[in-house]
Design a protein around this motif. Structure first.
Motif, mmCIF file in Angstrom:
data_model
loop_
_atom_site.group_PDB
_atom_site.id
_atom_site.type_symbol
_atom_site.label_atom_id
_atom_site.label_comp_id
_atom_site.label_asym_id
_atom_site.label_seq_id
_atom_site.Cartn_x
_atom_site.Cartn_y
_atom_site.Cartn_z
ATOM 1 N N GLU A 100 0.773 -1.299 -0.189
ATOM 2 C CA GLU A 100 -0.019 0.016 0.028
ATOM 3 C C GLU A 100 0.940 1.200 -0.140
ATOM 4 O O GLU A 100 1.788 1.590 1.039
ATOM 5 C CB GLU A 100 -0.842 0.175 1.315
ATOM 6 C CG GLU A 100 -1.801 1.199 1.236
ATOM 7 C CD GLU A 100 -2.421 1.562 2.574
ATOM 8 O OE1 GLU A 100 -3.723 2.304 2.476
ATOM 9 O OE2 GLU A 100 -2.149 0.712 3.421
ATOM 10 N N ARG A 105 2.165 -4.400 3.794
ATOM 11 C CA ARG A 105 1.182 -4.811 4.823
ATOM 12 C C ARG A 105 1.051 -6.223 4.866
ATOM 13 O O ARG A 105 1.218 -6.762 3.956
ATOM 14 C CB ARG A 105 0.034 -3.933 4.484
ATOM 15 C CG ARG A 105 0.089 -2.445 4.263
ATOM 16 C CD ARG A 105 0.655 -1.717 5.548
ATOM 17 N NE ARG A 105 0.582 -0.254 5.438
ATOM 18 C CZ ARG A 105 1.191 0.478 6.214
ATOM 19 N NH1 ARG A 105 1.872 0.110 7.322
ATOM 20 N NH2 ARG A 105 1.332 1.772 5.730
ATOM 21 N N ARG A 126 -9.196 -0.403 3.017
ATOM 22 C CA ARG A 126 -8.723 0.143 4.343
ATOM 23 C C ARG A 126 -9.711 1.107 4.773
ATOM 24 O O ARG A 126 -10.513 1.920 4.194
ATOM 25 C CB ARG A 126 -7.481 1.060 3.935
ATOM 26 C CG ARG A 126 -6.925 1.557 5.106
ATOM 27 C CD ARG A 126 -5.611 2.466 4.802
ATOM 28 N NE ARG A 126 -5.446 3.284 3.534
ATOM 29 C CZ ARG A 126 -6.217 4.302 3.393
ATOM 30 N NH1 ARG A 126 -6.767 5.108 4.356
ATOM 31 N NH2 ARG A 126 -6.190 4.732 2.154
ATOM 32 N N ASP A 129 -7.033 2.585 10.166
ATOM 33 C CA ASP A 129 -5.722 1.850 10.275
ATOM 34 C C ASP A 129 -5.865 0.262 10.259
ATOM 35 O O ASP A 129 -4.742 -0.158 10.357
ATOM 36 C CB ASP A 129 -4.928 2.475 11.561
ATOM 37 C CG ASP A 129 -5.507 2.068 12.717
ATOM 38 O OD1 ASP A 129 -6.830 1.666 12.841
ATOM 39 O OD2 ASP A 129 -4.940 2.199 13.939
ATOM 40 N N ARG A 130 -6.910 0.079 9.691
ATOM 41 C CA ARG A 130 -7.125 -1.665 9.600
ATOM 42 C C ARG A 130 -7.430 -1.839 8.217
ATOM 43 O O ARG A 130 -8.071 -1.060 7.534
ATOM 44 C CB ARG A 130 -7.826 -2.087 10.756
ATOM 45 C CG ARG A 130 -9.485 -1.699 10.533
ATOM 46 C CD ARG A 130 -10.227 -2.388 11.808
ATOM 47 N NE ARG A 130 -11.523 -2.274 11.518
ATOM 48 C CZ ARG A 130 -12.586 -1.107 11.552
ATOM 49 N NH1 ARG A 130 -11.895 -0.063 12.005
ATOM 50 N NH2 ARG A 130 -13.754 -1.342 11.231
ATOM 51 N N TYR A 131 -7.320 -3.013 7.994
ATOM 52 C CA TYR A 131 -7.892 -3.923 6.615
ATOM 53 C C TYR A 131 -8.847 -4.836 6.631
ATOM 54 O O TYR A 131 -8.784 -5.692 7.725
ATOM 55 C CB TYR A 131 -6.442 -4.207 6.042
ATOM 56 C CG TYR A 131 -5.344 -3.218 5.824
ATOM 57 C CD1 TYR A 131 -5.333 -2.353 4.538
ATOM 58 C CD2 TYR A 131 -4.531 -3.024 6.632
ATOM 59 C CE1 TYR A 131 -4.249 -1.350 4.529
ATOM 60 C CE2 TYR A 131 -3.533 -2.080 6.521
ATOM 61 C CZ TYR A 131 -3.450 -1.162 5.574
ATOM 62 O OH TYR A 131 -2.426 -0.173 5.361
ATOM 63 N N VAL A 151 -7.475 -0.897 -1.504
ATOM 64 C CA VAL A 151 -6.288 -1.067 -1.504
ATOM 65 C C VAL A 151 -5.747 -2.158 -2.415
ATOM 66 O O VAL A 151 -4.873 -1.889 -3.165
ATOM 67 C CB VAL A 151 -5.761 -1.343 -0.173
ATOM 68 C CG1 VAL A 151 -4.157 -1.646 0.116
ATOM 69 C CG2 VAL A 151 -6.039 -0.205 0.764
#
Length: 184
Positions: A100, A105, A126, A129-131, A151
């Motif tokens: 990313e 990541r 995304r 701050d998490r996926y 992402v």
């Protein structure tokens, strides 16, 4: 009464007009003679009008910008809601790495989720701050609202690249003729 003109006197004697009407017309004529002509707008008035017009234009531009920002925020909120509602529960201990921007990541997946992600059935999005993993249909809805939240999408990127690579390869290998009787 002021000295009336001869025509007015003749009309009065003949009884065609009343004395009050003659007096009224005389007053209007006197007012018209002595009244000031309406002056054109002064420089101060012109400057004030120009300032009002500029302020109105600035206000319209600011309002349009505020509306655009509100619309963007609304679309981003809708995209966040879609991600929260449609995310696929993740499980597994196998690491899946992706890039990313300039960073690598990692998300933990099981083999089934990894296959779906590689085939393009799932997409990585995304949120803060998490996926999260999303099904393709939900990812398309998110992409319509805020494309920067998607992402990784193997299904979309690989289709365009595969066609370009295939057509380049086909053009290159077309110069080499393969005999029909070739047996492997």
């Amino acid at each position: 009464m002021a000295k009336a003109n001869p025509l007015q006197e003749q009309l009065l004697k003949a009884g065609l007009v009343k004395k009050s009407k003659v007096a009224e017309v005389a007053r209007e004529q006197n007012r018209a003679r002595h009244a000031k002509a309406p002056a054109g707008p002064s420089d101060i008035q012109l400057e004030a009008e120009r300032a009002r017009a500029e302020k109105a234009e600035r206000d319209r531009a600011l309002e349009a910008e505020r509306k655009a920002q509100a619309r963007t925020a609304e679309l981003r909120a809708q995209a966040r809601q879609i991600i929260e509602d449609r995310k696929v529960p993740r499980s597994g201990d196998s690491e899946y790495r992706f890039t990313e921007g300039n960073a690598i990541r990692t998300v933990l997946l099981n083999d089934d989720l990894r296959r779906k992600l590689s085939s393009g059935a799932l997409v990585i999005a995304r949120i803060d701050d998490r996926y999260e993993l999303l099904p393709r249909t939900a990812a398309e809805k998110v992409r319509e609202r805020d494309a920067s939240m998607i992402v990784l999408d193997h299904g979309q990127a690989s289709a365009g690249e595969a066609e370009a690579i295939t057509s380049d390869d086909d053009a290159y290998y077309a110069q080499f003729k393969v005999p029909d009787d070739l047996i492997w």
